[in-house]
Design a protein around this motif. Structure first.
Motif, PDB file in Angstrom:
ATOM      1  N   HIS A  30      16.407  79.298 105.786  1.00 43.70           N
ATOM      2  CA  HIS A  30      16.298  78.610 107.082  1.00 43.70           C
ATOM      3  C   HIS A  30      17.518  77.734 107.356  1.00 43.70           C
ATOM      4  CE1 HIS A  30      12.297  80.132 107.324  1.00 43.70           C
ATOM      5  NE2 HIS A  30      11.961  79.551 106.185  1.00 43.70           N
ATOM      6  N   TYR A  31      18.605  77.977 106.621  1.00 44.22           N
ATOM      7  CA  TYR A  31      19.747  77.060 106.678  1.00 44.22           C
ATOM      8  C   TYR A  31      20.293  76.883 108.103  1.00 44.22           C
ATOM      9  CZ  TYR A  31      24.253  74.922 105.949  1.00 44.22           C
ATOM     10  OH  TYR A  31      25.315  74.064 106.034  1.00 44.22           O
ATOM     11  N   ASP A  32      20.505  78.008 108.811  1.00 48.94           N
ATOM     12  CA  ASP A  32      21.185  77.922 110.110  1.00 48.94           C
ATOM     13  C   ASP A  32      20.376  77.068 111.080  1.00 48.94           C
ATOM     14  OD1 ASP A  32      22.616  79.759 108.680  1.00 48.94           O
ATOM     15  OD2 ASP A  32      22.667  81.292 110.245  1.00 48.94           O
ATOM     16  N   TRP A  46      30.054  70.923 116.385  1.00 50.12           N
ATOM     17  CA  TRP A  46      31.164  70.537 115.496  1.00 50.12           C
ATOM     18  C   TRP A  46      31.849  71.779 114.943  1.00 50.12           C
ATOM     19  CZ3 TRP A  46      27.655  66.909 112.096  1.00 50.12           C
ATOM     20  CH2 TRP A  46      27.261  65.808 112.864  1.00 50.12           C
ATOM     21  N   ARG A  47      31.038  72.808 114.593  1.00 50.84           N
ATOM     22  CA  ARG A  47      31.617  74.044 114.052  1.00 50.84           C
ATOM     23  C   ARG A  47      32.514  74.717 115.090  1.00 50.84           C
ATOM     24  NH1 ARG A  47      26.695  75.346 112.257  1.00 50.84           N
ATOM     25  NH2 ARG A  47      26.606  74.489 110.188  1.00 50.84           N
ATOM     26  N   ARG A  48      32.059  74.699 116.365  1.00 49.09           N
ATOM     27  CA  ARG A  48      32.889  75.299 117.433  1.00 49.09           C
ATOM     28  C   ARG A  48      34.195  74.505 117.574  1.00 49.09           C
ATOM     29  NH1 ARG A  48      27.799  75.869 119.906  1.00 49.09           N
ATOM     30  NH2 ARG A  48      28.102  74.053 121.245  1.00 49.09           N
ATOM     31  N   VAL A  65      36.551  78.705 103.538  1.00 49.98           N
ATOM     32  CA  VAL A  65      36.106  78.217 102.226  1.00 49.98           C
ATOM     33  C   VAL A  65      34.788  77.456 102.385  1.00 49.98           C
ATOM     34  CG1 VAL A  65      36.766  76.828 100.213  1.00 49.98           C
ATOM     35  CG2 VAL A  65      38.514  78.055 101.517  1.00 49.98           C
ATOM     36  N   ALA A  66      33.888  77.613 101.409  1.00 51.20           N
ATOM     37  CA  ALA A  66      32.515  77.094 101.498  1.00 51.20           C
ATOM     38  C   ALA A  66      31.832  77.748 102.701  1.00 51.20           C
ATOM     39  CB  ALA A  66      32.500  75.569 101.593  1.00 51.20           C
ATOM     40  N   THR A  67      31.975  79.045 102.776  1.00 53.42           N
ATOM     41  CA  THR A  67      31.508  79.784 103.954  1.00 53.42           C
ATOM     42  C   THR A  67      29.990  79.769 104.091  1.00 53.42           C
ATOM     43  OG1 THR A  67      31.990  81.810 105.210  1.00 53.42           O
ATOM     44  CG2 THR A  67      31.312  82.120 102.923  1.00 53.42           C
ATOM     45  N   ILE A  88      34.644  82.597 101.257  1.00 54.75           N
ATOM     46  CA  ILE A  88      34.436  82.363  99.809  1.00 54.75           C
ATOM     47  C   ILE A  88      33.466  81.216  99.620  1.00 54.75           C
ATOM     48  CG2 ILE A  88      36.491  80.858  99.565  1.00 54.75           C
ATOM     49  CD1 ILE A  88      36.875  82.175  96.776  1.00 54.75           C
ATOM     50  N   ASP A  89      32.588  81.351  98.646  1.00 57.96           N
ATOM     51  CA  ASP A  89      31.595  80.301  98.364  1.00 57.96           C
ATOM     52  C   ASP A  89      31.171  80.451  96.905  1.00 57.96           C
ATOM     53  OD1 ASP A  89      29.625  78.519 100.441  1.00 57.96           O
ATOM     54  OD2 ASP A  89      28.862  78.831  98.405  1.00 57.96           O
ATOM     55  N   GLN A  90      30.782  79.327  96.300  1.00 60.00           N
ATOM     56  CA  GLN A  90      30.359  79.399  94.899  1.00 60.00           C
ATOM     57  C   GLN A  90      28.868  79.740  94.754  1.00 60.00           C
ATOM     58  OE1 GLN A  90      31.151  75.547  93.202  1.00 60.00           O
ATOM     59  NE2 GLN A  90      29.369  74.587  94.108  1.00 60.00           N
ATOM     60  N   GLN A 116      35.386  79.724  93.552  1.00 59.32           N
ATOM     61  CA  GLN A 116      35.480  78.262  93.585  1.00 59.32           C
ATOM     62  C   GLN A 116      36.637  77.786  94.459  1.00 59.32           C
ATOM     63  OE1 GLN A 116      33.474  76.557  91.205  1.00 59.32           O
ATOM     64  NE2 GLN A 116      32.643  78.583  90.772  1.00 59.32           N
ATOM     65  N   ALA A 117      36.381  76.797  95.280  1.00 60.45           N
ATOM     66  CA  ALA A 117      37.455  76.210  96.085  1.00 60.45           C
ATOM     67  C   ALA A 117      38.538  75.590  95.198  1.00 60.45           C
ATOM     68  CB  ALA A 117      36.875  75.129  96.997  1.00 60.45           C
ATOM     69  N   GLU A 118      38.137  75.139  94.000  1.00 62.50           N
ATOM     70  CA  GLU A 118      39.090  74.438  93.117  1.00 62.50           C
ATOM     71  C   GLU A 118      40.095  75.392  92.486  1.00 62.50           C
ATOM     72  OE1 GLU A 118      35.808  74.343  93.044  1.00 62.50           O
ATOM     73  OE2 GLU A 118      35.026  72.378  92.467  1.00 62.50           O
ATOM     74  N   SER A 119      39.784  76.682  92.446  1.00 65.02           N
ATOM     75  CA  SER A 119      40.730  77.658  91.858  1.00 65.02           C
ATOM     76  C   SER A 119      40.547  78.970  92.614  1.00 65.02           C
ATOM     77  CB  SER A 119      40.476  77.838  90.364  1.00 65.02           C
ATOM     78  OG  SER A 119      39.122  78.177  90.159  1.00 65.02           O
TER      79      SER A 119
HETATM   80  C1  LIG Z   1      26.643  72.563 103.626  1.00 67.19           C
HETATM   81  S1  LIG Z   1      27.168  74.180 103.144  1.00 67.19           S
HETATM   82  C2  LIG Z   1      28.246  74.641 104.451  1.00 67.19           C
HETATM   83  C3  LIG Z   1      28.130  76.095 104.773  1.00 67.19           C
HETATM   84  C4  LIG Z   1      28.821  76.571 106.039  1.00 67.19           C
HETATM   85  N1  LIG Z   1      30.265  76.546 105.935  1.00 67.19           N
HETATM   86  C5  LIG Z   1      28.384  75.866 107.297  1.00 67.19           C
HETATM   87  O1  LIG Z   1      29.145  75.882 108.252  1.00 67.19           O
HETATM   88  O2  LIG Z   1      27.296  75.338 107.368  1.00 67.19           O
HETATM   89  C6  LIG Z   1      28.303  73.802 101.866  1.00 67.19           C
HETATM   90  C7  LIG Z   1      28.706  75.058 101.107  1.00 67.19           C
HETATM   91  O3  LIG Z   1      29.736  74.696 100.208  1.00 67.19           O
HETATM   92  C8  LIG Z   1      29.581  75.499  99.060  1.00 67.19           C
HETATM   93  N2  LIG Z   1      30.359  74.865  97.992  1.00 67.19           N
HETATM   94  C9  LIG Z   1      30.184  73.632  97.468  1.00 67.19           C
HETATM   95  N3  LIG Z   1      31.112  73.382  96.533  1.00 67.19           N
HETATM   96  C10 LIG Z   1      31.915  74.487  96.479  1.00 67.19           C
HETATM   97  C11 LIG Z   1      33.056  74.831  95.689  1.00 67.19           C
HETATM   98  N4  LIG Z   1      33.559  73.980  94.811  1.00 67.19           N
HETATM   99  N5  LIG Z   1      33.619  76.038  95.872  1.00 67.19           N
HETATM  100  C12 LIG Z   1      33.096  76.919  96.775  1.00 67.19           C
HETATM  101  N6  LIG Z   1      32.008  76.645  97.543  1.00 67.19           N
HETATM  102  C13 LIG Z   1      31.430  75.439  97.396  1.00 67.19           C
HETATM  103  C14 LIG Z   1      28.082  75.518  98.843  1.00 67.19           C
HETATM  104  O4  LIG Z   1      27.695  76.560  97.989  1.00 67.19           O
HETATM  105  C15 LIG Z   1      27.593  75.665 100.277  1.00 67.19           C
HETATM  106  O5  LIG Z   1      27.394  77.006 100.627  1.00 67.19           O
END
Ligand SMILES: C[S@@+](CC[C@H](N)C(=O)[O-])C[C@H]1O[C@@H](n2cnc3c(N)ncnc32)[C@H](O)[C@@H]1O
Length: 268
Positions: A30-32, A46-48, A65-67, A88-90, A116-119
């Motif tokens: 139900h995230y969206d 905000w996303r737009r 990133v963090a898609t 990309i997302d973890q 991972q966003a860190e690498s």
């Molecule tokens: C609040 S959600 C945002 C999702 C989406 N981008 C949006 O517009 O709502 C945060 C996302 O960041 C991802 N995330 C958190 N830390 C991360 C990391 N270090 N590397 C990659 N993804 C990460 C989480 O898995 C989650 O899907």
């Protein structure tokens, strides 16, 4: 749509990362809808604004990133039909939802990767533009993460982000504190056990983040990462913060602390 997985051992992760992985495991269904409703329908706006700030142009390759469930990636494709987007997302769970969203898309248009966003698993300067959303509160070292994100953007390429913020004006800040301390936990409980955890977590997480990393310091992280013309837009009285910048075209040392004064902050 195709995917490649970088497997991640939760056991080797820091407490902050483990908490993020656990938090997002139960949210995708139900995230969206809930993320929109719990922000009083501000976060789609905000996303737009984030995508407008990035302004992807024809034929560009964009990294999101963090898609998560792919909402920003979808907005990027809606704005630029012949761009290609790598998300990309973890979180495997969030990505599974994104894969459902893009099931009809060819892999040349959208690619989803667990990582991972860190690498980031990409060479230097391999994207024209990069977006990231609600990411920095979940990483141990935001400055190093911003540097890693900037690394994969070509010189002159664009970077834009969306994060939650704490409203700077006293009355709005009081209302934000009341909502995040009282309203959000109750509404989260009404939604589900997983969203109850989000409701309790979000306010302290946002407040704590800006206590450790004030906004002006985050602007400095961007500049030290080789991003220039950093602009900060506070939206909805500061509840959402959209940032944008360009990757410096020339190589050379990052500007010093006084460059931080150059960042332009606007509200809307
Ligand atoms: C609040 S959600 C945002 C999702 C989406 N981008 C949006 O517009 O709502 C945060 C996302 O960041 C991802 N995330 C958190 N830390 C991360 C990391 N270090 N590397 C990659 N993804 C990460 C989480 O898995 C989650 O899907």
């Amino acid at each position: 749509m195709s995917s490649s997985a970088t497997s991640h051992a939760d056991g080797a992760a820091s407490p902050r990362k483990r908490e993020a992985l656990e938090l997002f495991r139960g949210l995708p269904r139900h995230y969206d809808a809930l993320s929109a409703a719990l922000s009083f329908w501000q976060d789609p706006r905000w996303r737009r604004a984030l995508v407008s700030a990035l302004a992807p142009s024809s034929g560009q390759r964009v990294l999101d990133v963090a898609t998560g469930t792919g909402m920003v990636a979808a907005e990027l494709l809606a704005r630029c039909s012949d761009c290609s987007v790598v998300g990309i997302d973890q979180s495997a769970a969030m990505l599974a939802r994104a894969r459902e969203r893009f099931v009809a898309e060819p892999s040349t248009r959208v690619e989803l990767i667990e990582g991972q966003a860190e690498s980031l698993p990409f060479p230097d300067a391999s994207f024209d533009a990069l977006s990231f959303t609600y990411l920095l509160r979940y990483v141990d070292d935001p400055a190093a993460t911003v540097a890693e994100l900037a690394r994969v953007v070509r010189p002159g390429g664009r970077v834009a982000s969306l994060e939650f913020g704490v409203p700077p004006l006293a009355l709005a800040r009081w209302a934000w504190r009341f909502y995040t301390a009282a309203g959000l936990p109750v509404l989260g409980r009404l939604a589900s056990r997983e969203w109850a955890q989000v409701g309790r977590f979000l306010g302290p997480s946002i407040r704590g983040f800006y206590e450790r990393h004030p906004l002006q310091q985050i602007v400095g992280y961007w500049q030290q990462a080789g991003l220039e013309n950093v602009q900060v837009r506070r939206m909805s009285l500061g509840g959402g913060i959209v940032m944008q910048a360009s990757r410096r075209a020339e190589s050379g040392p990052a500007p010093g602390a006084d460059a931080q004064a150059d960042a332009r902050v606007v509200g809307s």
